[in-house]
Design a protein around this motif. Structure first.
Motif, mmCIF file in Angstrom:
data_model
loop_
_atom_site.group_PDB
_atom_site.id
_atom_site.type_symbol
_atom_site.label_atom_id
_atom_site.label_comp_id
_atom_site.label_asym_id
_atom_site.label_seq_id
_atom_site.Cartn_x
_atom_site.Cartn_y
_atom_site.Cartn_z
ATOM 1 N N VAL A 76 40.039 5.476 37.944
ATOM 2 C CA VAL A 76 38.700 5.144 38.437
ATOM 3 C C VAL A 76 37.640 5.543 37.412
ATOM 4 C CG1 VAL A 76 36.973 5.720 40.203
ATOM 5 C CG2 VAL A 76 39.330 5.207 40.872
ATOM 6 N N LEU A 77 37.797 6.708 36.816
ATOM 7 C CA LEU A 77 36.854 7.142 35.780
ATOM 8 C C LEU A 77 36.880 6.200 34.577
ATOM 9 C CD1 LEU A 77 37.467 10.983 35.931
ATOM 10 C CD2 LEU A 77 35.386 9.774 36.632
ATOM 11 N N GLY A 78 38.059 5.698 34.229
ATOM 12 C CA GLY A 78 38.158 4.732 33.143
ATOM 13 C C GLY A 78 37.407 3.447 33.452
ATOM 14 N N VAL A 79 37.540 2.974 34.677
ATOM 15 C CA VAL A 79 36.803 1.775 35.098
ATOM 16 C C VAL A 79 35.296 2.045 35.060
ATOM 17 C CG1 VAL A 79 36.348 0.223 37.038
ATOM 18 C CG2 VAL A 79 38.703 0.831 36.454
ATOM 19 N N LEU A 80 34.887 3.199 35.560
ATOM 20 C CA LEU A 80 33.461 3.548 35.520
ATOM 21 C C LEU A 80 32.944 3.635 34.082
ATOM 22 C CD1 LEU A 80 33.239 6.243 38.341
ATOM 23 C CD2 LEU A 80 32.400 3.883 38.404
ATOM 24 N N MET A 81 33.763 4.187 33.197
ATOM 25 C CA MET A 81 33.384 4.268 31.785
ATOM 26 C C MET A 81 33.215 2.863 31.214
ATOM 27 S SD MET A 81 33.097 6.586 29.132
ATOM 28 C CE MET A 81 34.197 7.952 29.398
ATOM 29 N N PHE A 82 34.129 1.957 31.572
ATOM 30 C CA PHE A 82 34.074 0.594 31.052
ATOM 31 C C PHE A 82 32.825 -0.150 31.519
ATOM 32 C CE2 PHE A 82 35.028 -3.939 31.140
ATOM 33 C CZ PHE A 82 35.441 -4.136 29.835
ATOM 34 N N ILE A 83 32.440 0.023 32.781
ATOM 35 C CA ILE A 83 31.273 -0.708 33.298
ATOM 36 C C ILE A 83 29.949 0.007 33.049
ATOM 37 C CG2 ILE A 83 32.639 -1.914 35.040
ATOM 38 C CD1 ILE A 83 31.396 -0.036 37.141
ATOM 39 N N ALA A 84 30.008 1.247 32.598
ATOM 40 C CA ALA A 84 28.782 2.029 32.374
ATOM 41 C C ALA A 84 27.765 1.351 31.454
ATOM 42 C CB ALA A 84 29.128 3.426 31.851
ATOM 43 N N PRO A 85 28.170 0.708 30.351
ATOM 44 C CA PRO A 85 27.149 0.084 29.493
ATOM 45 C C PRO A 85 26.296 -0.951 30.229
ATOM 46 C CG PRO A 85 29.196 0.272 28.296
ATOM 47 C CD PRO A 85 29.494 0.649 29.719
ATOM 48 N N TRP A 86 26.897 -1.695 31.145
ATOM 49 C CA TRP A 86 26.121 -2.670 31.913
ATOM 50 C C TRP A 86 25.379 -1.991 33.056
ATOM 51 C CZ3 TRP A 86 31.362 -4.210 30.846
ATOM 52 C CH2 TRP A 86 31.462 -5.119 29.801
ATOM 53 N N ALA A 87 26.052 -1.100 33.761
ATOM 54 C CA ALA A 87 25.435 -0.438 34.915
ATOM 55 C C ALA A 87 24.266 0.460 34.508
ATOM 56 C CB ALA A 87 26.488 0.369 35.674
ATOM 57 N N MET A 88 24.397 1.109 33.364
ATOM 58 C CA MET A 88 23.361 2.036 32.902
ATOM 59 C C MET A 88 22.459 1.406 31.826
ATOM 60 S SD MET A 88 23.943 4.467 34.915
ATOM 61 C CE MET A 88 22.871 5.747 34.292
ATOM 62 N N ASN A 89 22.674 0.126 31.573
ATOM 63 C CA ASN A 89 21.828 -0.665 30.682
ATOM 64 C C ASN A 89 21.788 -0.142 29.247
ATOM 65 O OD1 ASN A 89 20.255 -2.913 30.194
ATOM 66 N ND2 ASN A 89 18.351 -1.826 30.614
ATOM 67 N N PHE A 90 22.968 0.145 28.691
ATOM 68 C CA PHE A 90 23.016 0.467 27.271
ATOM 69 C C PHE A 90 23.995 -0.440 26.528
ATOM 70 C CE2 PHE A 90 25.998 3.577 29.117
ATOM 71 C CZ PHE A 90 27.079 3.571 28.239
ATOM 72 N N HIS A 91 24.254 -1.617 27.088
ATOM 73 C CA HIS A 91 25.171 -2.573 26.467
ATOM 74 C C HIS A 91 24.667 -3.089 25.119
ATOM 75 C CE1 HIS A 91 22.441 -4.878 29.014
ATOM 76 N NE2 HIS A 91 22.549 -5.831 28.091
ATOM 77 N N ALA A 92 23.376 -3.025 24.867
ATOM 78 C CA ALA A 92 22.831 -3.480 23.583
ATOM 79 C C ALA A 92 23.013 -2.435 22.472
ATOM 80 C CB ALA A 92 21.358 -3.825 23.735
ATOM 81 N N MET A 93 23.337 -1.220 22.829
ATOM 82 C CA MET A 93 23.587 -0.164 21.843
ATOM 83 C C MET A 93 25.057 -0.233 21.470
ATOM 84 S SD MET A 93 21.423 2.883 23.575
ATOM 85 C CE MET A 93 20.764 3.569 22.073
ATOM 86 N N SER A 94 25.359 -0.967 20.417
ATOM 87 C CA SER A 94 26.746 -1.331 20.145
ATOM 88 C C SER A 94 27.684 -0.133 19.998
ATOM 89 C CB SER A 94 26.839 -2.236 18.922
ATOM 90 O OG SER A 94 26.377 -1.574 17.774
ATOM 91 N N GLY A 95 27.285 0.907 19.314
ATOM 92 C CA GLY A 95 28.166 2.056 19.132
ATOM 93 C C GLY A 95 28.520 2.731 20.450
ATOM 94 N N ALA A 96 27.515 3.017 21.252
ATOM 95 C CA ALA A 96 27.742 3.673 22.541
ATOM 96 C C ALA A 96 28.489 2.752 23.497
ATOM 97 C CB ALA A 96 26.419 4.111 23.152
ATOM 98 N N ALA A 97 28.113 1.475 23.503
ATOM 99 C CA ALA A 97 28.770 0.529 24.407
ATOM 100 C C ALA A 97 30.245 0.355 24.048
ATOM 101 C CB ALA A 97 28.047 -0.815 24.371
#
Length: 121
Positions: A65-86
């Protein structure tokens, strides 16, 4: 029975520590930084918990579950445009799910043999 040498547990700890420390070298905003730190620490703790108590199948499910949350975090927390972190979140998230899923058969076998709570019989 302790399983300090299981590669899945070690991999989970390494993945979690990597994610938690990654804001040190990645360009992040507040949401990315705290998402990576919190989820990384939780993944690492799940790995350590599973090292200590390998029969606890819910540690593997929680890790997935934590892995899934980690995977969706860039979209959910709106940092998908930050390529390194995403990309860090996406890769660590997928690898965490893979580690958790590959550890489930061993965990369920241990839980069943020891009379613990197995997720599936």
């Amino acid at each position: 029975m302790r399983s300090w040498s299981r590669i899945q547990d070690v991999a989970a700890v390494v993945l979690g520590v990597y994610a938690a420390l990654s804001p040190i070298w990645l360009d992040t905003n507040n949401a990315a930084r705290w998402s990576l730190i919190v989820l990384g620490v939780l993944v690492a703790l799940a790995g350590v918990a599973h090292m200590y108590r390998p029969e606890l199948s819910y540690a593997e499910y929680g890790m997935a579950v934590l892995g899934v949350l980690m995977f969706i975090a860039p979209w959910a927390m709106n940092f998908h445009a930050m390529s390194g972190a995403a990309w860090t979140a996406w890769v660590v998230g997928v690898l965490t799910v893979v580690v958790a899923v590959t550890g489930l058969p061993v965990t369920n076998s241990l839980a069943h043999r020891q009379g613990g709570m197995a997720a599936h019989h």
